[in-house]
Structures are given as C-alpha cells and as structure tokens.
Design an enzyme around this catalytic site. Structure first.
Site, mmCIF file in Angstrom:
data_model
loop_
_atom_site.group_PDB
_atom_site.id
_atom_site.type_symbol
_atom_site.label_atom_id
_atom_site.label_comp_id
_atom_site.label_asym_id
_atom_site.label_seq_id
_atom_site.Cartn_x
_atom_site.Cartn_y
_atom_site.Cartn_z
ATOM 1 N N ASP A 273 7.019 -2.978 -21.583
ATOM 2 C CA ASP A 273 8.237 -3.794 -21.542
ATOM 3 C C ASP A 273 9.283 -3.090 -20.674
ATOM 4 O OD1 ASP A 273 10.364 -5.581 -22.201
ATOM 5 O OD2 ASP A 273 9.327 -6.129 -24.019
ATOM 6 N N HIS A 296 8.806 -3.924 -17.301
ATOM 7 C CA HIS A 296 9.640 -5.073 -16.948
ATOM 8 C C HIS A 296 10.904 -4.656 -16.202
ATOM 9 C CE1 HIS A 296 7.745 -7.822 -20.268
ATOM 10 N NE2 HIS A 296 6.858 -7.313 -19.446
#
Ligand SMILES: *[C@@H]1O[C@H](CO)[C@@H](O)[C@H](O)[C@H]1NC(C)=O
Ligand SMILES: *[C@@H]1O[C@H](CO)[C@@H](O)[C@H](O)[C@H]1NC(C)=O
Ligand SMILES: *[C@@H]1O[C@H](CO)[C@@H](O)[C@H](O)[C@H]1NC(C)=O
Ligand SMILES: *[C@@H]1O[C@H](CO)[C@@H](O)[C@H](O)[C@H]1NC(C)=O
Length: 473
Positions: A273, A296
């Site tokens: 993430d 991310h």
C-alpha cells in the site's frame, strides 16, 4: 517503669509474630499463583488446528537484582530459538532498562525472538535505546494470535527521548493475514480453517510519544501497517528498510496520524500500500531521500471519511525515487469531509513506470465502498508539484477537485514525463476545478491546459473549512 518495659516487649513480640505470619501467607500465595500459571501454560498453547502455539520457557525467571546499563533479553530468560515465547523476557528487560538513564535493551544478533503482542510503556528515564541486532518474530499462525492483540503487535506507549536502532529485522510474518488478496476459490477453502479477523495488527506502533528515533533496522511482512506514529511529536526515521510483497493488502510502510515535527529520510520502502501515508492531524512532516516501490506511492489521506474533520498542513516530500508504484504523489479526500489540506510541496520526484504520478482526488472512495453522493470536501490549497520527472504507465496527472470547493494554489512547475514502455494504453491528463500556476517545461503538453488561473477570491466555504482547522483540530 518495669511494667511499661514489659508492655513494650509484648508489643514488639506480637508485631514480630504478625510479620512472620504475613510473610508466610505471601509466600504461599505466590507459590499458588505460580502453580496456577504453570498449569495454565500447559493447558493453553494449542491452536485450533492442533498446532502448538509458542509458550514461555519453563525455567523460572531470575531477574538481576541490580539494574545494569545493558539489559540483554537473554539474561531475562529469553531463549531466542524462534519457537519459545520470549515476550515476558523482553518486557522484564524493558522494565529494568526503563529505570536507568541511558540504558540499552539488547536484542542480540544470531537469535530469533518470538514475541506476542506486547506494550512497552514509558515514561522511562532519558536516552533509552532498544538495540535490535537479532530477529524479532511475530506469531506466524493466525490461530495463535491473541484476540486482545489485534490492534498492534509491538506497542510503544508514552515513551520519550527513545531510540530504536541496530542491524536486526522485525518480521511481522503476516502472510496468513493477507489471504483476502488471494483468488476467491482459494480464499473460500482456506477460510474454513482460518478466520481472518477484520481488524489486523500494525507491526510497530508509537502512541503518544515524543522525541523518538527509529534507524537502521528492517521491518518486513506486517499484517497491516509496518510502522505507525499517532499522537506523537518529534520523530526521526532514517536508514530503515521496509518490505512486504506487492500483493499484500493495506500494508502501508509508514503511517502518520495526529503527529508533527516528523522527518523520514534515507530509507527504502516497498510494500502493498502507501510507502508513506500521512493522515489527519499531521503538520510539519518532511519526507526526503526515500526509495518507494512497489506500493501506492506517498499519500496524504484519505481524509474526511464519514464527514469527519481533517487538518493537514506544512508537508514537504522531496528527493524521492518512485519505482513501479500505482500512484506517485497523491492527495485523496472523501466526499463530504470538513477541514483543510494546505502548504504541501512535492518536489524532485523521479518516477519510473508509475501508473498515475500526480494525483489530487476529492472524490476518493476506497474500492467504491460506502460512497455516497455528498456535497463539500476537505479544502485543498497551496500544493506545489515541481521537478517531477520520469515515466508513467496510465495517466500523467489526475486532478479531480470538487465542484463545491475547488483546489486553489496548485502549482505545476517543470513536469516532464514520458509514457513507460510497459504501458497498456494511456489516458490524457485529467484536471477539473483546479486553480493555480504552471511553469514550463511541461510534458506531455496536455498538462498545459490543466489549471485555471486563480485570480478570484478564496471562496467563503473554503475559508470556513480552514477556520475549523485553526480552532485546533
Ligand atoms: C534525548 O535527549 C538528549 C539530550 O537532550 C539528546 O541528545 C538526544 O538526541 C535525545 N534522543 C532522542 C532519540 O531524541
Ligand atoms: C544503515 O543501517 C545499516 C544496518 O542496517 C548499517 O550497517 C549502516 O551503517 C547504516 N548507515 C548509516 C549511514 O547509518
Ligand atoms: C509551509 O511548510 C513549510 C514546511 O513545513 C514551512 O517551513 C513553511 O513555513 C510553511 N509556510 C507557510 C506559509 O506556512
Ligand atoms: C449527486 O447529486 C447531484 C445533485 O443532487 C446530482 O446532480 C448528481 O447527478 C449526483 N451524482 C451521482 C453520481 O449520483
């Protein structure tokens, strides 16, 4: 005269008898509780699947009577064999070191210490160090994870003037927690044996702590966030390595909330993430010289979920290398939120094979769950993107600002990005409701038309949102 001496003697004698009696009782009850503890120990420790969960060492702990400057967990009964539960030894070593100024809790190299969820609490005397040279392991089996420990694994609470350092590894052994990312057929059969709780533990958390340094160590495979600071002030993170697989869901690298005066630098973060996630209540955060990817990217938000108040300001993210990330420098807010994001700088960011390098999304709804049609948004102003160079694989820039509260003071300066060779079709730059300034060169050229000139006044709604934050959220 004689009588009063006699009385005194009787008094003293009875006191002595009372003392003897009490200490015998105390010893009895401590023996009793030890027996109970041991019985308990042998009864539990068997997971649902028949797997034997780790238990503490059988030999009784004999903590040293004096408190040395170095508290080695091995001298507090730790086995370091990767199978025995060494939590109690770590806790005792911590308690001893906590009482000595400039003390070190030593987790020596060449050993693996299995630690159950644990809270290492302050306040302690100044300049305490946790020296991690060995490996610290979380329980690998979900069924061995205590239900009361789902919020975090290693919790530092109310500590100040404290350092974690060393060449060791903190391993969250999180693979069983990531099962939800596996294909559904596998998930279904697997879930019958192991229930994955909806709450998953953060690996290392600092709560309400001040003047903290975390350096040199590696943190890997957390069930969820790897390193989290909340309600903390004065944080230095440097020369650390964070890693978990690209497909491990929600495994943020570093997660900041309600914290200020934080510096994260010269570190390498690759996870499933956000490499760094900056949440509400953060200000004066400086992230620089970080290698990020996979993951991310570096994100502010999601902010303002469920119409909550979010305030984030004075963030600098610079000298970053992003490789193979989904996003690059991103601000995301949920529809309907209140508050403001302001004075944010992203500069000197080298992107390679990043799907969408520059993102402001005021219509953020994670996985489109619970996404209602709300009006309003957390106000966004004074965001500078400068010297963003490299390659993108889907869209160069995506500024989706809200109709009600457009983004103001967005500067795009020297952005030069080419499609990456691995791209599977490209989208044009998308920009809506964004006001600000551009400065060439801008490549691709579609970025030229991204911003509207902001010569109008700051709208009333935005001012009221900023006021909410000035009131001290
Ligand atoms: C702790 O305080 C001392 C003395 O003020 C300072 O030199 C040191 O850097 C501090 N350590 C941390 C981790 O903040
Ligand atoms: C960074 O950490 C490693 C251990 O993980 C250590 O060997 C190295 O000396 C550290 N570098 C700096 C500049 O502190
Ligand atoms: C913006 O943030 C930077 C970094 O925290 C800070 O130095 C600067 O003073 C801030 N500017 C304003 C106008 O608040
Ligand atoms: C949201 O509500 C507005 C106003 O009621 C309407 O015009 C718009 O179409 C709605 N959007 C969605 C995605 O439902």
């Amino acid at each position: 005269m004689k009588i009063s001496i006699l009385y005194l003697l009787i008094f003293l004698a009875s006191f002595h008898v009372l003392y003897l009696f009490c200490s015998i009782e105390a010893r009895k009850s401590s023996v009793l509780s030890r027996n109970k503890h041991q019985k308990h120990k042998h009864n539990k420790g068997k997971g649902k699947s028949g797997y034997h969960c780790p238990t503490p060492a059988d030999e009784p702990l004999v903590p040293p009577h004096t408190y040395p400057k170095i508290s080695n967990v091995l001298s507090f009964g730790a086995k370091g064999d990767g199978a025995t539960d060494d939590s109690e030894a770590l806790l005792e070593a911590w308690k001893a070191a906590c009482k000595v100024e400039g003390a070190t809790v030593e987790i020596p190299s060449g050993y693996k210490f299995l630690i159950k969820p644990i809270t290492l609490q302050g306040p302690c005397l100044p300049q305490l160090v946790l020296q991690i040279d060995g490996t610290v392991l979380a329980p690998s089996k979900l069924s061995c994870w205590p239900k009361s420990g789902l919020f975090q694994w290693i919790n530092f609470k109310w500590v100040q003037n404290f350092t974690i350092q060393g060449s060791g590894v903190v391993d969250g052994q999180g693979s069983e927690w990531w099962i939800s990312s596996q294909p559904t057929t596998y998930k279904k059969t697997y879930r019958q044996h192991v229930q994955v709780p909806s709450m998953k533990p953060t690996a290392i958390r600092f709560y309400s702590s001040n003047s903290i340094t975390v350096r040199d160590i590696s943190i890997r495979s957390s069930p969820l966030v790897h390193l989290k600071f909340d309600d903390s002030v004065g944080v230095q993170v440097h020369n650390i390595t964070i890693s978990s697989p690209e497909d491990s869901p929600n495994t943020d690298g570093i997660h900041l909330q309600n914290s200020r005066d934080v510096q994260i630098h010269h570190s390498t973060i690759g996870c499933g993430d956000d490499c760094v996630s900056i949440q509400t209540g953060c200000s004066n955060i400086h992230v620089h010289h970080v290698n990020c990817g996979p993951g991310h990217g570096i994100s502010l938000g999601g902010l303002g979920k469920d119409r909550s108040i979010a305030c984030v300001s004075d963030i600098v993210v610079e000298d970053i290398i992003m490789q193979n990330t989904l996003f690059g420098a991103r601000i995301k807010t949920w529809p309907g939120g209140i508050g403001s994001v302001k004075n944010i700088t992203f500069s000197n960011i080298q992107v390679s094979d990043v799907k969408v390098p520059i993102v402001i999304d005021q219509y953020y709804c994670a996985n489109n769950f619970h996404c209602k049609n709300e009006t309003g948004a957390v106000a966004i102003s004074n965001v500078q993107y400068s010297n963003i160079l490299g390659t993108y694989s889907a869209q160069p820039i995506h500024l989706a600002c809200s109709n009600d509260i457009p983004c103001h003071g967005v500067d795009l300066i020297n952005i030069q990005m080419k499609p990456s060779p691995s791209n599977r079709g490209l989208q044009q730059a998308l920009c809506s409701n964004s006001y600000g300034r551009i400065e060439a060169p801008l490549v691709p050229q579609s970025i030229d038309y991204c911003l509207r000139e902001s010569n109008r006044q700051v709208p009333r709604l935005q001012r009221s949102h900023e006021k909410v934050c000035q009131r001290g959220y």
